[in-house]
Write an enzyme that holds these catalytic residues in place. Structure first.
Site, PDB file in Angstrom:
ATOM      1  N   HIS A 135       0.890  -1.152   0.000  1.00 42.17           N
ATOM      2  CA  HIS A 135       0.000   0.000   0.000  1.00 42.17           C
ATOM      3  C   HIS A 135       0.932   1.207   0.000  1.00 42.17           C
ATOM      4  CE1 HIS A 135      -2.872  -2.860   2.175  1.00 42.17           C
ATOM      5  NE2 HIS A 135      -3.362  -2.650   0.972  1.00 42.17           N
ATOM      6  N   ASP A 174       2.314   1.789   3.337  1.00 35.08           N
ATOM      7  CA  ASP A 174       3.246   0.770   3.852  1.00 35.08           C
ATOM      8  C   ASP A 174       4.662   1.241   3.534  1.00 35.08           C
ATOM      9  OD1 ASP A 174       1.279  -1.127   4.646  1.00 35.08           O
ATOM     10  OD2 ASP A 174       1.152  -1.907   2.595  1.00 35.08           O
TER      11      ASP A 174
HETATM   12  C1  XUL Z   1      -9.005  -6.471   0.469  1.00 33.94           C
HETATM   13  C2  XUL Z   1      -7.824  -6.869  -0.229  1.00 33.94           C
HETATM   14  C3  XUL Z   1      -6.669  -5.966  -0.087  1.00 33.94           C
HETATM   15  C4  XUL Z   1      -6.057  -5.594  -1.351  1.00 33.94           C
HETATM   16  C5  XUL Z   1      -4.860  -4.703  -1.227  1.00 33.94           C
HETATM   17  O1  XUL Z   1      -9.943  -7.444   0.563  1.00 33.94           O
HETATM   18  O2  XUL Z   1      -7.768  -7.935  -0.800  1.00 33.94           O
HETATM   19  O3  XUL Z   1      -5.690  -6.627   0.634  1.00 33.94           O
HETATM   20  O4  XUL Z   1      -5.660  -6.765  -1.956  1.00 33.94           O
HETATM   21  O5  XUL Z   1      -5.195  -3.473  -0.817  1.00 33.94           O
END
Ligand code: XUL
Ligand code: MN
Length: 344
Positions: free
Chosen positions: A50, A53
């Protein structure tokens, strides 16, 4: 990389403290730097990020500061022999994303979501990833009457086009999910994600990420979602995991619930040479009961199951499958596949 040519990735959120909506954390936090040490040990090659992150507290930093920190994270990755697979703007925690980012009814909030995505693209640049994942967490509704779906589809299109314009090198992979946190999401399936990408101003740079649990929550089969996207050359990342029925998003270890469903995902990926186009991301979470010292087994187990299923896919007697298919003896195909999975 392993002998099959696959590269594996996960995100720092996949080593987590175990909180759920009904209870607090049950394992203490591990710092990002500490987590990096696990990647190689567990057999992984790449980190999924992210935006925050990589650059914590980014809302309070200037674009130049954000780039600077992202650059230092890239060095850290290099020290561990790792690369970044993608960066995803986290558009679901900030107060201005409470009712969605790109599709918020408030124009200031929509503008904030776009700015945040541009910063995420800057981070991707500096960290050495050419891929941005859009999991459109809050782009949807709790109440159908609260947002305008036609306008919202336009806002989503505008967001994708703005990111494509802003960074001419970036590719976008849209990760569909039908619900959670919203009652209903605007991009629930592969078909929705693909159509948005194909209608964008640069369709060559928009693809998809398929998450097994999300497909299952949508009542679909992950291997069909994989194959449909692969036909169009659009499957650029995956979040393999498992899910026991249509309930909350469980992110269980890959293959832990339905071995045959997992086999078929691996079979479709492997038959279509997925290792040449994308990494195998494992978006799995340890069960909340797992003691802290052994709370990374979900990652190594998922990776091991993937590779064992590659072997099972490659050793499947395809001539036999073809002749049973020709004879339309699907009952025999059933037992043939089950026996194959059971090592007979
Ligand atoms: C949410 C999900 C997240 C995304 C990344 O369900 O899968 O982990 O993959 O933001
Ligand atoms: Mn995911």
């Amino acid at each position: 990389m392993n002998k099959y040519g696959y590269r594996f990735s996960f995100g720092p959120w996949n080593i987590h403290e175990g909180s759920d909506p009904f209870g607090p954390t049950v394992r203490s936090s591990i710092s990002f730097d500490e987590k990096l040490k696990y990647y190689g040990k567990l057999g992984f090659d790449a980190v999924q990020f992210h935006d925050d992150d990589a650059v914590p507290d980014m809302e309070n930093l200037s674009p130049a500061q954000i780039r600077e920190i992202a650059k230092s994270v890239r060095k850290k990755l290099e020290d561990y022999g790792l690369v970044a697979e993608f960066v995803a703007p986290r558009l679901w925690e900030h107060p201005s994303t409470i009712d969605g980012g790109y599709t918020s009814n408030n124009p200031k909030e929509r503008a904030h979501a776009i700015e945040r995505s541009k910063r995420a693209a800057d981070i991707a640049d500096e960290i050495g990833a050419d891929l941005m994942v859009l999991w459109l967490a809050r782009e949807g509704t709790y109440l159908r009457e609260s947002k305008n779906i036609v306008k919202s589809a336009g806002y989503l299109m505008e967001a994708v086009n703005t990111i494509l314009d802003y960074n001419p090198k970036i590719r976008i992979a849209i990760e569909p999910k039908p619900n959670e946190p919203m009652d209903l999401a605007y991009i629930p399936t592969m078909g929705h994600a693909l159509s948005l990408g194909m209608a964008s101003k640069d369709p060559k740079r928009v693809g998809v990420l398929m998450e097994s649990a999300h497909s299952i929550l949508a009542g679909l089969d992950p291997s069909d979602e994989i194959g449909y996207a692969m036909y169009f050359g659009k499957l650029w990342s995956v979040h393999l995991n498992d899910q026991n029925g249509a309930k909350f998003d469980q992110d269980r270890s890959f293959a832990s619930v339905d071995l045959r469903r997992a086999f078929n995902q691996v079979r479709i990926l492997d038959e279509n040479r997925y290792w040449e186009v994308g990494m195998v991301g494992l978006d799995v979470k340890a069960i909340r009961t797992q003691p802290a010292e052994i709370a990374t087994k979900h990652l190594s187990n998922s990776l091991e199951m993937f590779l064992r299923l590659v072997e099972l896919s490659r050793s499947l007697d395809r001539n036999k499958l073809a002749s049973l298919t020709e004879a339309r003896d699907y009952e025999e195909i059933d037992i043939f596949i089950l026996n194959h999975l059971m090592g007979k």
